[in-house]
Design a protein around this motif. Sequence first.
Motif, PDB file in Angstrom:
ATOM      1  N   ILE A 100       0.841  -1.203   0.000  1.00 33.61           N
ATOM      2  CA  ILE A 100       0.000   0.000   0.000  1.00 33.61           C
ATOM      3  C   ILE A 100       0.875   1.252   0.000  1.00 33.61           C
ATOM      4  O   ILE A 100       0.613   2.208  -0.741  1.00 33.61           O
ATOM      5  CB  ILE A 100      -0.953  -0.016   1.212  1.00 33.61           C
ATOM      6  CG1 ILE A 100      -2.003  -1.130   1.042  1.00 33.61           C
ATOM      7  CG2 ILE A 100      -1.651   1.344   1.384  1.00 33.61           C
ATOM      8  CD1 ILE A 100      -2.892  -1.316   2.254  1.00 33.61           C
ATOM      9  N   ASP A 101       1.936   1.249   0.811  1.00 37.31           N
ATOM     10  CA  ASP A 101       2.846   2.399   0.857  1.00 37.31           C
ATOM     11  C   ASP A 101       3.474   2.671  -0.510  1.00 37.31           C
ATOM     12  O   ASP A 101       3.744   3.821  -0.860  1.00 37.31           O
ATOM     13  CB  ASP A 101       3.962   2.150   1.873  1.00 37.31           C
ATOM     14  CG  ASP A 101       3.477   2.235   3.316  1.00 37.31           C
ATOM     15  OD1 ASP A 101       2.361   2.760   3.538  1.00 37.31           O
ATOM     16  OD2 ASP A 101       4.208   1.764   4.211  1.00 37.31           O
ATOM     17  N   ALA A 102       3.728   1.618  -1.268  1.00 39.11           N
ATOM     18  CA  ALA A 102       4.396   1.764  -2.564  1.00 39.11           C
ATOM     19  C   ALA A 102       3.456   2.261  -3.667  1.00 39.11           C
ATOM     20  O   ALA A 102       3.919   2.547  -4.777  1.00 39.11           O
ATOM     21  CB  ALA A 102       5.019   0.433  -2.978  1.00 39.11           C
ATOM     22  N   HIS A 103       2.167   2.357  -3.364  1.00 42.75           N
ATOM     23  CA  HIS A 103       1.178   2.820  -4.339  1.00 42.75           C
ATOM     24  C   HIS A 103       0.343   3.914  -3.686  1.00 42.75           C
ATOM     25  O   HIS A 103      -0.781   3.671  -3.250  1.00 42.75           O
ATOM     26  CB  HIS A 103       0.298   1.656  -4.811  1.00 42.75           C
ATOM     27  CG  HIS A 103       1.075   0.565  -5.490  1.00 42.75           C
ATOM     28  ND1 HIS A 103       1.745  -0.409  -4.781  1.00 42.75           N
ATOM     29  CD2 HIS A 103       1.301   0.315  -6.806  1.00 42.75           C
ATOM     30  CE1 HIS A 103       2.343  -1.226  -5.635  1.00 42.75           C
ATOM     31  NE2 HIS A 103       2.090  -0.801  -6.873  1.00 42.75           N
ATOM     32  N   PRO A 104       0.890   5.109  -3.585  1.00 48.34           N
ATOM     33  CA  PRO A 104       0.241   6.191  -2.832  1.00 48.34           C
ATOM     34  C   PRO A 104      -1.189   6.463  -3.304  1.00 48.34           C
ATOM     35  O   PRO A 104      -1.474   6.479  -4.504  1.00 48.34           O
ATOM     36  CB  PRO A 104       1.145   7.396  -3.102  1.00 48.34           C
ATOM     37  CG  PRO A 104       2.480   6.797  -3.447  1.00 48.34           C
ATOM     38  CD  PRO A 104       2.166   5.536  -4.186  1.00 48.34           C
ATOM     39  N   ALA A 105      -2.056   6.649  -2.338  1.00 48.54           N
ATOM     40  CA  ALA A 105      -3.448   6.986  -2.614  1.00 48.54           C
ATOM     41  C   ALA A 105      -3.973   7.794  -1.441  1.00 48.54           C
ATOM     42  O   ALA A 105      -3.532   7.616  -0.297  1.00 48.54           O
ATOM     43  CB  ALA A 105      -4.290   5.720  -2.797  1.00 48.54           C
ATOM     44  N   THR A 106      -4.894   8.681  -1.714  1.00 46.49           N
ATOM     45  CA  THR A 106      -5.515   9.470  -0.632  1.00 46.49           C
ATOM     46  C   THR A 106      -6.508   8.624   0.140  1.00 46.49           C
ATOM     47  O   THR A 106      -6.572   8.675   1.367  1.00 46.49           O
ATOM     48  CB  THR A 106      -6.219  10.706  -1.222  1.00 46.49           C
ATOM     49  OG1 THR A 106      -5.271  11.474  -1.961  1.00 46.49           O
ATOM     50  CG2 THR A 106      -6.804  11.569  -0.108  1.00 46.49           C
ATOM     51  N   GLU A 107      -7.293   7.831  -0.600  1.00 45.32           N
ATOM     52  CA  GLU A 107      -8.293   6.966   0.012  1.00 45.32           C
ATOM     53  C   GLU A 107      -8.201   5.569  -0.587  1.00 45.32           C
ATOM     54  O   GLU A 107      -7.866   5.410  -1.761  1.00 45.32           O
ATOM     55  CB  GLU A 107      -9.708   7.509  -0.227  1.00 45.32           C
ATOM     56  CG  GLU A 107     -10.025   8.815   0.469  1.00 45.32           C
ATOM     57  CD  GLU A 107     -11.474   9.219   0.249  1.00 45.32           C
ATOM     58  OE1 GLU A 107     -12.102   9.708   1.198  1.00 45.32           O
ATOM     59  OE2 GLU A 107     -11.989   9.026  -0.876  1.00 45.32           O
ATOM     60  N   ILE A 108      -8.513   4.565   0.216  1.00 44.48           N
ATOM     61  CA  ILE A 108      -8.534   3.194  -0.270  1.00 44.48           C
ATOM     62  C   ILE A 108      -9.771   2.479   0.253  1.00 44.48           C
ATOM     63  O   ILE A 108     -10.359   2.868   1.266  1.00 44.48           O
ATOM     64  CB  ILE A 108      -7.262   2.407   0.148  1.00 44.48           C
ATOM     65  CG1 ILE A 108      -7.150   2.343   1.679  1.00 44.48           C
ATOM     66  CG2 ILE A 108      -6.017   3.011  -0.464  1.00 44.48           C
ATOM     67  CD1 ILE A 108      -5.974   1.485   2.163  1.00 44.48           C
ATOM     68  N   ILE A 109     -10.165   1.447  -0.457  1.00 38.68           N
ATOM     69  CA  ILE A 109     -11.191   0.506   0.005  1.00 38.68           C
ATOM     70  C   ILE A 109     -10.524  -0.855   0.083  1.00 38.68           C
ATOM     71  O   ILE A 109      -9.925  -1.324  -0.891  1.00 38.68           O
ATOM     72  CB  ILE A 109     -12.403   0.470  -0.943  1.00 38.68           C
ATOM     73  CG1 ILE A 109     -13.190   1.779  -0.848  1.00 38.68           C
ATOM     74  CG2 ILE A 109     -13.314  -0.715  -0.619  1.00 38.68           C
ATOM     75  CD1 ILE A 109     -14.359   1.868  -1.810  1.00 38.68           C
ATOM     76  N   LEU A 110     -10.582  -1.484   1.244  1.00 42.18           N
ATOM     77  CA  LEU A 110      -9.979  -2.793   1.442  1.00 42.18           C
ATOM     78  C   LEU A 110     -11.022  -3.873   1.175  1.00 42.18           C
ATOM     79  O   LEU A 110     -12.117  -3.841   1.756  1.00 42.18           O
ATOM     80  CB  LEU A 110      -9.443  -2.932   2.867  1.00 42.18           C
ATOM     81  CG  LEU A 110      -8.355  -1.932   3.288  1.00 42.18           C
ATOM     82  CD1 LEU A 110      -8.002  -2.120   4.767  1.00 42.18           C
ATOM     83  CD2 LEU A 110      -7.113  -2.080   2.418  1.00 42.18           C
ATOM     84  N   VAL A 111     -10.688  -4.812   0.305  1.00 39.21           N
ATOM     85  CA  VAL A 111     -11.572  -5.929  -0.001  1.00 39.21           C
ATOM     86  C   VAL A 111     -10.838  -7.198   0.420  1.00 39.21           C
ATOM     87  O   VAL A 111      -9.882  -7.622  -0.241  1.00 39.21           O
ATOM     88  CB  VAL A 111     -11.935  -5.977  -1.497  1.00 39.21           C
ATOM     89  CG1 VAL A 111     -12.956  -7.085  -1.757  1.00 39.21           C
ATOM     90  CG2 VAL A 111     -12.483  -4.627  -1.961  1.00 39.21           C
TER      91      VAL A 111
END
Length: 265
Positions: A100-111
């Motif tokens: 997750i750290d290696a793919h920066p995003a402001t918001e995420i949804i965990l599935v």
Amino acid sequence: MTQPSDPIRAATLAVGENGQARPIATLYRPAERAETGPMLVWLGGYRSDMTGTKALEMDRLAGERGLAALRFDYSGHGQSGGAFRDGTISRWLEETLAVIDAHPATEIILVGSSMGGWIALRAVQELGRRPGAPTVRGMVLIAPAPDFTSELIEPALSDAERRSLEERGFFEEPSQYSPEPNIFTRALIEDGRRNRVLQGLIETRCPVHILQGMRDEDVPYQHALKLMEFLPADDVVLTLVRDGDHRLSRPQDIERMQAAITALL
């Protein structure tokens, strides 16, 4: 096999240091636009990989909506390196956070599916402690198996399995999904106790949608009901599928998963 015109990017991320380093295989679909919406993150189950039906369908939904999507294999799984027998919840959680750290995003949804549901719950706890970490906008947990080592495996151990754990450091059991047996190590079980989440209120600070089959022979639906007791402060929806099994990979189950993700958008 990813086609040349496919936007999905395959890469390998090194996680861990020195003797603990292992290559983690990732598949990343970039968002069409920066402001499109949250990144969808797939967290697979025990001995599953990022090319399973549900993972692919999550990625397809992301493509249709122009969203970023992130899939990866834990160490010892699929295309990633590392020995499966070295795997623990802490080790796979470390890989999850690193990816997750290696793919920066402001918001995420965990599935999260099965064990991935446990890792999703631990990940949201860890991300909540990190300054600058992405906000978890929501979670979809499919047949979640939090604390499965202490809640489901340990109470059911036979005397022979307990002896095997003590003498050999692991025990095996037949798998209905693979010709290879499931292997459960003493390290996995002991580490599982340190990662338990069914100990007090789980503050996810986001909506949670749980999908659970009532004919699940691996994770009984009562386990999902117990999880609900530890999520009282959040917006939680539980969908019980009367004829659903553990995989929940039928077309109608996929529709439920996609509807749950879409609702969080």
